[in-house]
Structures are given as structure tokens and as C-alpha cells.
Design an enzyme around this catalytic site. Structure first.
Site, PDB file in Angstrom:
ATOM      1  CG  HIS A 150      -1.888   0.999   1.415  1.00 37.29           C
ATOM      2  ND1 HIS A 150      -1.604   2.283   1.815  1.00 37.29           N
ATOM      3  CD2 HIS A 150      -3.228   0.960   1.221  1.00 37.29           C
ATOM      4  CE1 HIS A 150      -2.734   2.980   1.867  1.00 37.29           C
ATOM      5  NE2 HIS A 150      -3.732   2.208   1.506  1.00 37.29           N
ATOM      6  CD  GLN A 204      -6.997  -4.372   4.377  1.00 36.17           C
ATOM      7  OE1 GLN A 204      -7.930  -5.012   4.850  1.00 36.17           O
ATOM      8  NE2 GLN A 204      -7.167  -3.143   3.903  1.00 36.17           N
ATOM      9  CB  CYS A 227      -3.699   3.323  -1.497  1.00 36.92           C
ATOM     10  SG  CYS A 227      -4.931   4.570  -1.177  1.00 36.92           S
ATOM     11  CE  LYS A 242      -7.309  -0.116   6.391  1.00 30.99           C
ATOM     12  NZ  LYS A 242      -8.050   0.451   5.268  1.00 30.99           N
ATOM     13  CG  ASP A 291       0.557  -2.267   6.102  1.00 28.26           C
ATOM     14  OD1 ASP A 291      -0.404  -2.401   6.877  1.00 28.26           O
ATOM     15  OD2 ASP A 291       0.478  -1.655   5.015  1.00 28.26           O
TER      16      ASP A 291
HETATM   17  N1  7TS Z   1      -1.855  -0.651   4.686  1.00 32.74           N
HETATM   18  C1  7TS Z   1      -2.786  -1.424   4.115  1.00 32.74           C
HETATM   19  C2  7TS Z   1      -2.453  -2.834   3.753  1.00 32.74           C
HETATM   20  C3  7TS Z   1      -4.062  -0.912   3.893  1.00 32.74           C
HETATM   21  O1  7TS Z   1      -4.984  -1.696   3.327  1.00 32.74           O
HETATM   22  C4  7TS Z   1      -4.353   0.417   4.254  1.00 32.74           C
HETATM   23  C5  7TS Z   1      -5.682   1.048   3.958  1.00 32.74           C
HETATM   24  C6  7TS Z   1      -3.350   1.168   4.882  1.00 32.74           C
HETATM   25  C7  7TS Z   1      -2.108   0.604   5.061  1.00 32.74           C
HETATM   26  C8  7TS Z   1      -3.581   2.560   5.351  1.00 32.74           C
HETATM   27  O2  7TS Z   1      -4.388   2.569   6.476  1.00 32.74           O
HETATM   28  P1  7TS Z   1      -4.851   3.957   7.136  1.00 32.74           P
HETATM   29  O3  7TS Z   1      -5.862   3.534   8.152  1.00 32.74           O
HETATM   30  O4  7TS Z   1      -3.638   4.574   7.737  1.00 32.74           O
HETATM   31  O5  7TS Z   1      -5.441   4.779   6.028  1.00 32.74           O
HETATM   32  N2  7TS Z   1      -6.331   0.456   2.868  1.00 32.74           N
HETATM   33  C9  7TS Z   1      -7.416   0.928   2.216  1.00 32.74           C
HETATM   34  C10 7TS Z   1      -8.027   0.217   1.170  1.00 32.74           C
HETATM   35  O6  7TS Z   1      -7.639  -0.877   0.775  1.00 32.74           O
HETATM   36  N3  7TS Z   1      -9.062   0.910   0.719  1.00 32.74           N
HETATM   37  O7  7TS Z   1      -9.149   2.048   1.412  1.00 32.74           O
HETATM   38  C11 7TS Z   1      -8.130   2.062   2.351  1.00 32.74           C
END
Ligand code: 7TS
Length: 409
Positions: free
Chosen positions: A121, A201, A364, A224, A198
Site C-alpha cells: 500500500h 488488513q 492506494c 478497519k 503493515d
Molecule cells: N496498509 C494497508 C495494507 C491498507 O490496506 C491500508 C488502507 C493502509 C495501510 C492505510 O491505512 P490507514 O488507516 O492509515 O489509512 N487500505 C485501504 C483500502 O484498501 N481501501 O481504502 C483504504
């Protein structure tokens, strides 16, 4: 696992969108929130809203207990060895940036290497690009196998004694691939590098044990996994965090402040400058209670079942391309796809008119889109409240979309 009972805990799911009962298949972007989390926020603001770690008044003490109690819940949730290793911050993005800015600038120099993969990501690419630019280090990518998995052989060939940081996602938000983090961590350590995971997910969907993984840092986002937006966690091994400099300076994180020099509080507070995310942390604690009462193993099993069910039904639609591992046993609860030449945004728009929410775009992950040789894809992602009926609705919606755009087939 009684999904109907679970669905009753998510009032948002019980509504019509564009004249159809809502089917929410975008939990990888953000999950819906159970009643207990919504109530925990309401109780905090109704009953004990106050700042933490100050003064002795009763509301302040209750708020501090709620905030620090949530840290203890996170510690147990990921099996950290101490709650000092659990730092509250805004989310995965902030957590990875913190490691890059603090650990990275102090430990990475010219000629060193940072290793990531083609499936990351943007949040796990750009902080390292910036660090590489600032320090003169090289950013290296582990290539992907044709099915969207990583081979340990390729990891071994990419990580070298010059590598200072390896940073890899545990579960891909596009391919659904589950990466062998424990084995990769071992390779990183054999080469003297630290391992950053990371977990955005992963943490919402499966049991995570940071001590078993033996990773050095683990980042995830509350939103999430049923918690509010604006709260997330950076886990780090105490020995490393103790040596790291804070990234944000100000109130809350200090011990003594002089005119020219100041000293920091001990862990974890030295990384939590300013009034912390009190309501968010309390909400995250409630989300953890909710998920643990159901059981992360049960949740993972349910999502695997839904992904296998969806892949089976979707692959019978002509013109369907599904990305990522074909073996449902090797992937998490999401399916990323393209339907013939229909643009994913058009596809998502037709599905929305049927009350079905999916995500379309590059997710992303532009380097991964390049690797897949597409500009964007559609994605259906599942969580504990989704059902086979949701997927049947998706399939019916896809068939309808195909008819709608029949001129391109
Ligand atoms: N890493 C992964 C694997 C992600 O899926 C996401 C967000 C992030 C980092 C960033 O997370 P945040 O909470 O700091 O924004 N992924 C997604 C997605 O797949 N669709 O919208 C956000």
C-alpha cells in the site's frame, strides 16, 4: 458463529440504498461499527469526558482508566509482552511514518538498503521512498510470483547484510495474499535488519501474535476492525522504542522542560505528544472486546469461506479476471477483479444503483496496478457481518452490469 445475530449489532447494515437492502462489501477500506463501540463513545462523552494523565478529579481518573485500559486490551489482542510497547496513534499510515522518521533516520545511512515488495500500500512505500531520498539509501523491491505471492527465495535474494529495514504487509489489500511474515522476519534478522509489518488488513481478520512473529514493529488501524477512525496502533519492541527519539514534541510526552533542553516521559507516552485520542482508544478497546467475544479464528474461518464462495461463483461469469492467488486457502477475505472491458468505476456505479457497495480504483497500490498491468480494479471485501446472500446479490449485480454494458462484450 451466528451471522444474523452479529448483523443485529451493526445497525447501519439495516437500511435501503437506492431502493435495495444495503450490501456492504467495502470493509477493507473501512469496517462498520458494532453497537457496543458506538455505545462506548456515547458513554464516554455522556459520562466521563475529561483529559487524561492530569489532575486528580474523578472524571479525569475515569478517562485515564478507560484510555490505559484500552492499551492493556491491545497488548493482549496482539500478545505484546508489555503495554509499554503499545503506542496509540492515528492509524497505520502514521505508525509506519513514525518508524521511518524515528528509527529510520537514526539507523539508515548512505549505501544501506530498505526492502519492501511490489504489493505494498502507498502507506508502506512512500515513507521509505522519502527516507531513502533523505539518507542516500536504496529502496529495493521483492518481486512477486505470477500468482501474486512472495517466494522466500526471492526474499533471501533481495535482503542483504546492507539491508537495515524490511517492511512488508501481512495481508494484501488488493491480492488478498497472506504473506509468510514469521519466515520473512527470520530472514531480516539473519541479515541484521529490523522487520516492520503493515498489519492493516491482518489485525481485523485473524489472530496476530507479535511475539510469535518476532517482528520489531507492527502497525494497524482501528477503523478497519470496528473501531472509530482516527485511532491506530504502533507496536514496537521495547528495546528499540527505548532508543528511538519521539517524532512529535509538546505536552503529554515530556518529563522535565527547561529553557533550552527537555527530557521525555518513559514508554509509551514519549511517542504520544499532545492530548491523546481518548475516545478513539476507548472505542478500539470496545471493538477488541467485541471481536474477541466472537473469536478471531471464527472470523477468519467465516471470511475464508466467503472468499472461496465468491471466487467460485465469480469465476463462472464470462469475462471475469480475478487477481491474486487462485487457491482460496492462500488468501484472505477479499476478491479483486475486472469484468471484461467495463471500467471498474462504471461497474461500481451500476452495483451502487443495486445497493451494493464495493471499491473501485487503484486501492492506494499504484506499483501493484503497474505489475498487474491495469490502471484500476474493482474489489469486494468481506467481514464478519457478510453472508452468502450478500455474495449472491453481488453476483446478480455483476450479471446485470454485464448486460448493461453488453456492447463491450
Ligand atoms: N496498509 C494497508 C495494507 C491498507 O490496506 C491500508 C488502507 C493502509 C495501510 C492505510 O491505512 P490507514 O488507516 O492509515 O489509512 N487500505 C485501504 C483500502 O484498501 N481501501 O481504502 C483504504
Amino acid at each position: 458463529m451466528n451471522v444474523n445475530e452479529i448483523r443485529r449489532q451493526f445497525p447501519i447494515l439495516d437500511q435501503e440504498v437506492n431502493g435495495h437492502p444495503l450490501v456492504y462489501l467495502d470493509s477493507a477500506a473501512t469496517s462498520q461499527k458494532p453497537l457496543s463501540v458506538i455505545q462506548s463513545l456515547s458513554e464516554y462523552y455522556h459520562g466521563y469526558n475529561a483529559n487524561v494523565h492530569r489532575g486528580v478529579h474523578t472524571l479525569g481518573t475515569k478517562a485515564t482508566d478507560g484510555y490505559e485500559g484500552a492499551r492493556e486490551k491491545v497488548k493482549n489482542f496482539i500478545n505484546a509482552s508489555s503495554s509499554e510497547e503499545v503506542i496509540f496513534m492515528r492509524g497505520t499510515t502514521t505508525a509506519i511514518n513514525t518508524v521511518a522518521s524515528s528509527y529510520g533516520s537514526a539507523n539508515v545511512g548512505e549505501g544501506d538498503e530498505i526492502v519492501i515488495t511490489h504489493m505494498e500500500h502507498h502507506s508502506n512505500i512512500i515513507p521509505w521512498q522519502q527516507l531513502a531520498k533523505e539518507t542516500g539509501a536504496t529502496l529495493k523491491y521483492v518481486p512477486l510470483q505470477a500468482d501474486g505471492t512472495l517466494s522466500l527465495e526471492d526474499v533471501r535474494n533481495t535482503v542483504t547484510p546492507q539491508t537495515k529495514i524490511v517492511s512488508i504487509m501481512m495481508v494484501s489489500n488488493v491480492l488478498g495474499t497472506m504473506n509468510p511474515i514469521k519466515e520473512i522476519t527470520q530472514i531480516a534478522h539473519e541479515n541484521g535488519a529490523v522487520m516492520v509489518v503493515d498489519g492493516a488488513q491482518a489485525a481485523p481478520h485473524m489472530k496476530v501474535d507479535v511475539q510469535d512473529l518476532n517482528c520489531d514493529f507492527f502497525a494497524f488501524s482501528g477503523h478497519k476492525m470496528g473501531a472509530p477512525t482516527g485511532i491506530g496502533v504502533l507496536y514496537g519492541k521495547k528495546a528499540l522504542l527505548n532508543k528511538m527519539e519521539p517524532v512529535e514534541f509538546g505536552g503529554e510526552m515530556i518529563d522535565f522542560v527547561g529553557l533550552q533542553e527537555s527530557t521525555w516521559k518513559e514508554l509509551p507516552w514519549k511517542f504520544e505528544g499532545g492530548t491523546p485520542i481518548i475516545a478513539g482508544a476507548i472505542g478500539l478497546g470496545a471493538a477488541i472486546d467485541f471481536l474477541e467475544a466472537i473469536g478471531l479464528d471464527e472470523i477468519e474461518k467465516h471470511e475464508h469461506h466467503l472468499a472461496a464462495y465468491a471466487m467460485d461463483k465469480m469465476s463462472s461469469i464470462e469475462g471475469m479476471t480475478i487477481y491474486g492467488p487462485k487457491d482460496p486457502g492462500k488468501r484472505a477475505g477479499l476478491v479483486t477483479f475486472n469484468l471484461s472491458d467495463v471500467h471498474p468505476h462504471d461497474l461500481a456505479t451500476v452495483l451502487d444503483s443495486e445497493g451494493i457497495a464495493i471499491r473501485a480504483g487503484h486501492h492506494c497500490a499504484q506499483p501493484l496496478m503497474k505489475w498487474l498491468n491495469v490502471s484500476s480494479t474493482a474489489r469486494a471485501s468481506f467481514y464478519l457481518y457478510n453472508t452468502e446472500e450478500d455474495i449472491d446479490r453481488l453476483i446478480a449485480g455483476l450479471v446485470k452490469t454485464k448486460e448493461y454494458f453488453s456492447d463491450v462484450f
